[in-house]
Write a protein that holds these residues in place. Structure first.
Motif, short mmCIF file in Angstrom:
data_model
loop_
_atom_site.label_atom_id
_atom_site.label_comp_id
_atom_site.label_asym_id
_atom_site.label_seq_id
_atom_site.Cartn_x
_atom_site.Cartn_y
_atom_site.Cartn_z
N GLY A 13 0.86 4.87 -4.96
CA GLY A 13 0.13 3.83 -5.68
C GLY A 13 0.05 2.61 -4.80
O GLY A 13 1.07 2.14 -4.30
N MET A 14 -1.15 2.11 -4.58
CA MET A 14 -1.33 0.97 -3.67
C MET A 14 -2.21 -0.08 -4.34
O MET A 14 -3.37 0.16 -4.67
CB MET A 14 -1.97 1.45 -2.36
CG MET A 14 -1.08 2.45 -1.61
SD MET A 14 -1.85 3.12 -0.15
CE MET A 14 -2.93 4.37 -0.82
N GLY A 15 -1.58 -1.27 -4.52
CA GLY A 15 -2.30 -2.35 -5.19
C GLY A 15 -2.95 -3.27 -4.18
O GLY A 15 -2.58 -3.28 -3.02
N ASN A 130 0.90 3.58 -10.94
CA ASN A 130 1.96 2.82 -10.26
C ASN A 130 1.95 1.37 -10.74
O ASN A 130 0.90 0.76 -10.90
CB ASN A 130 1.70 2.87 -8.74
CG ASN A 130 2.65 1.98 -7.95
OD1 ASN A 130 2.47 0.78 -7.83
ND2 ASN A 130 3.67 2.60 -7.39
N GLU A 238 11.99 5.40 -0.73
CA GLU A 238 11.05 4.74 0.18
C GLU A 238 11.79 3.95 1.25
O GLU A 238 12.56 3.04 0.93
CB GLU A 238 10.15 3.81 -0.65
CG GLU A 238 8.90 3.40 0.07
CD GLU A 238 8.09 2.40 -0.73
OE1 GLU A 238 6.95 2.72 -1.08
OE2 GLU A 238 8.62 1.30 -1.02
N GLY A 286 6.40 6.44 6.43
CA GLY A 286 6.33 7.13 7.72
C GLY A 286 6.39 8.64 7.58
O GLY A 286 6.47 9.35 8.58
N GLN A 305 5.70 11.07 -0.41
CA GLN A 305 4.70 10.13 -0.93
C GLN A 305 4.08 9.44 0.29
O GLN A 305 4.79 8.92 1.14
CB GLN A 305 5.33 9.09 -1.86
CG GLN A 305 4.33 7.98 -2.23
CD GLN A 305 4.78 7.07 -3.35
OE1 GLN A 305 4.79 7.48 -4.50
NE2 GLN A 305 5.15 5.84 -3.02
N GLY A 307 1.19 6.70 1.82
CA GLY A 307 0.36 5.55 1.48
C GLY A 307 -0.74 5.28 2.50
O GLY A 307 -1.92 5.53 2.25
N SER A 308 -0.35 4.79 3.69
CA SER A 308 -1.32 4.27 4.66
C SER A 308 -2.48 5.23 4.95
O SER A 308 -3.64 4.80 5.02
CB SER A 308 -0.61 3.93 5.96
OG SER A 308 0.42 3.01 5.70
N THR A 441 -2.16 -4.89 3.98
CA THR A 441 -0.82 -4.33 4.18
C THR A 441 -0.96 -2.86 4.55
O THR A 441 -1.88 -2.17 4.10
CB THR A 441 0.07 -4.50 2.92
OG1 THR A 441 1.35 -3.93 3.19
CG2 THR A 441 -0.53 -3.84 1.69
C1 FMN Z 1 -2.19 -0.80 1.20
C2 FMN Z 1 -0.87 -0.46 0.57
C3 FMN Z 1 -0.56 -0.99 -0.67
C4 FMN Z 1 0.62 -0.61 -1.30
N1 FMN Z 1 0.88 -1.07 -2.56
C5 FMN Z 1 1.92 -0.58 -3.27
C6 FMN Z 1 2.09 -0.91 -4.64
O1 FMN Z 1 1.30 -1.66 -5.22
N2 FMN Z 1 3.14 -0.36 -5.30
C7 FMN Z 1 4.02 0.48 -4.69
O2 FMN Z 1 4.97 0.97 -5.35
N3 FMN Z 1 3.89 0.83 -3.39
C8 FMN Z 1 2.84 0.33 -2.68
N4 FMN Z 1 2.65 0.74 -1.39
C9 FMN Z 1 3.54 1.77 -0.81
C10 FMN Z 1 2.93 3.18 -0.93
O3 FMN Z 1 2.79 3.56 -2.27
C11 FMN Z 1 3.75 4.22 -0.18
O4 FMN Z 1 5.02 4.41 -0.75
C12 FMN Z 1 3.98 3.86 1.27
O5 FMN Z 1 2.80 3.36 1.83
C13 FMN Z 1 4.43 5.08 2.07
O6 FMN Z 1 4.55 4.77 3.42
P1 FMN Z 1 3.36 5.07 4.48
O7 FMN Z 1 2.40 3.95 4.33
O8 FMN Z 1 4.08 5.05 5.79
O9 FMN Z 1 2.77 6.40 4.13
C14 FMN Z 1 1.52 0.30 -0.69
C15 FMN Z 1 1.19 0.79 0.59
C16 FMN Z 1 0.02 0.42 1.21
C17 FMN Z 1 -0.30 1.00 2.57
#
Ligand code: FMN
Length: 472
Positions: A13-15, A130, A238, A286, A305, A307-308, A441
């Motif tokens: 979940g990415m806000g 999320n 995480e 990562g 999980q 994100g990026s 981010t």
């Molecule tokens: C653009 C962005 C926004 C994010 N926003 C949230 C968020 O709102 N809530 C949350 O629990 N994690 C947030 N995350 C973390 C991701 O859900 C995820 O756990 C994390 O990016 C995993 O690492 P990775 O980017 O190396 O794959 C965010 C990550 C990114 C890249």
């Protein structure tokens, strides 16, 4: 009802609205867990309605909302046929408070419903929502809105989400809930309450989603698992390279020359202890290549999980221009992501991608006039007269000082609310004619994103991410 097997890949979940309903839907259709971001979703939905809801999706979702008076109330307040005059600013939703007005609650419930409903539309895959524990005031209403749309998982980090399992139990039965909230400078306990009965005409029980707590340490797993009332259905573990907010290092005093946190081995979760807890878990931060997925499984994790990689996919909410800027920087191995200890008003470290046309550039930061008009990251605090006020380190410093905030710590605070709305093309227009600038981010382990960027220099789809992660 038999429980489906847990997914291997969770699209994080990415806000704000980077994890859009379109992104979550694609991932879910592929058999994994697609997650929408619930953070500030009331502002997102209200601004899209003011932009005319050109594809009609929000109105389509609202037409399925179980109380049409509430749905119509949201439309009456925010929908503008054909879109607002581009020279005019957006009308804001009311700020969150301990005792919100009813239409603030209505838009929170309805917007959470809309985003989950759209993510689930037309298939039977699983969808999560999320939220950040730090934004406590919106939690009960948003959980309920998502549950009305049949959300399958709730994922919450950025805090200790001990109250969530019980909230979900009660809400699924239609019972009124109270939630303890943190109020700074207060010796008394404060609560918010939410009554599902505020949306008339519903019948209960409704489905209780599974709850995954996003944490960074095995100690928190042990703490939450101690009591059935706080125990989640699983964990996302995480690490500190993850995008978004990070847990502070154990040694809060260890900082680099710029004052940003330094993490060491003692900040890594003990995965043997997590495995021995018996709770299912996923690894994040990562874990963004097929080899890292295999590594996660070798630790006994259900999966990962990510994100990026998904944040840069075509279906994510980031504007196309921002995505391409980041992908170009990745392709040329020219992207810096720093762990900023003072950017986020939450006080948590926050990952910031260094990009010239964003607020990561000090020149742009200095030019911005401080204003706190969205207020999701405001902290309630107790005034001397016993009343509750709200303050945010990114509001004008004089105001913050007047509210007894620590001005030294607020010097470099970013207005994440406005910047993150700008990241998705919904930036507010200011009286001087400027539109709020973005602040991106991203995770700081760029191995996966760089590899994918070189394979797909013009961008990729969510399905490309899944194929990349599942490659032999
Ligand atoms: C653009 C962005 C926004 C994010 N926003 C949230 C968020 O709102 N809530 C949350 O629990 N994690 C947030 N995350 C973390 C991701 O859900 C995820 O756990 C994390 O990016 C995993 O690492 P990775 O980017 O190396 O794959 C965010 C990550 C990114 C890249």
């Amino acid at each position: 009802m038999t429980q489906r097997p847990h997914p291997t890949i969770i699209q994080g979940g990415m806000g704000i609205a980077v994890s859009s309903s379109q992104l979550a839907q694609e991932v879910s259709r592929a058999g994994h867990l697609g997650v929408i971001s619930g953070t500030a979703i009331d502002s997102v939905v209200s601004r899209r309605l003011q932009d005319g809801d050109l594809d009609g999706s929000i109105r389509r979702a609202l037409s399925h909302f179980p109380n049409q008076d509430v749905a119509q109330g949201v439309l009456d307040r925010y929908f503008i046929e054909g879109g607002k005059d581009p020279a005019k600013p957006y009308l804001d939703v009311p700020k969150l408070t301990l005792k919100p007005v009813q239409h603030a609650v209505d838009i929170l419930v309805a917007a959470s419903f809309v985003e989950v409903w759209l993510a689930k539309e037309g298939h039977d895959g699983v969808i999560g929502m999320n939220l950040l524990e730090k934004i406590q005031l919106c939690i009960p209403a948003q959980l309920f809105g998502a549950m009305l749309a049949g959300v399958d998982y709730i994922l919450i980090g950025a805090g200790i989400p001990a109250q969530i399992p019980n909230l979900l139990n009660q809400l699924s039965l239609g019972k009124p809930v109270t939630m303890a909230v943190d109020v700074a400078d207060s010796k008394t306990k404060h609560f918010i309450s939410f009554d599902p009965g505020c949306i008339a005409g519903l019948s209960f029980p409704i489905k209780r989603p599974l709850f995954l707590a996003i944490v960074s340490s095995h100690a928190l797993v042990a703490y939450l698992n101690k009591d059935e009332i706080t125990k989640p259905d699983g964990y996302v573990i995480e690490g500190h390279v993850a995008g978004g907010h990070n847990a502070p290092p154990r040694n809060r005093k260890s900082k680099d020359d710029e004052g940003n946190p330094i993490y060491t081995e003692q900040d890594e979760a003990d995965l043997v202890k997590v495995l021995n807890s018996g709770s299912p878990f996923w690894l994040a931060g990562g874990y963004a290549t097929a080899a890292k997925l295999r590594e996660a499984k070798s630790h006994g994790a259900q999966g990962i999980q990510v994100g990026s990689l998904f944040a840069l996919a075509d279906e994510s909410g980031f504007t196309a221009a921002l995505k391409q800027e980041v992908i170009d920087a990745l392709t040329s191995e020219n992207l810096t992501v720093k762990t900023d200890g003072s950017a986020s008003p939450t006080g948590f470290p926050f990952k910031v991608a260094v990009l010239p046309n964003s607020l990561s550039d000090d020149k742009n930061y200095e030019k911005r006039n401080r204003i706190c008009d969205l207020g999701y990251l405001r902290t309630p605090f107790e005034r001397e007269n016993g009343g509750v006020g709200y303050r945010c380190p990114s509001e004008p410093l004089k105001t913050y000082e007047f509210k007894k905030g620590n001005v030294d710590e607020a010097q470099h605070s970013q207005c994440l609310c406005n910047a993150l709305m700008s990241n998705i093309g919904l930036g507010q227009l200011r009286p001087d004619g400027r539109t709020e600038l973005p602040l991106i981010t991203l995770g700081s382990d760029l191995a996966g994103p760089t590899t994918l960027a070189k394979l797909h220099p013009k961008g990729w789809r969510a399905m490309d991410v899944i194929n990349f992660l599942l490659a032999d």
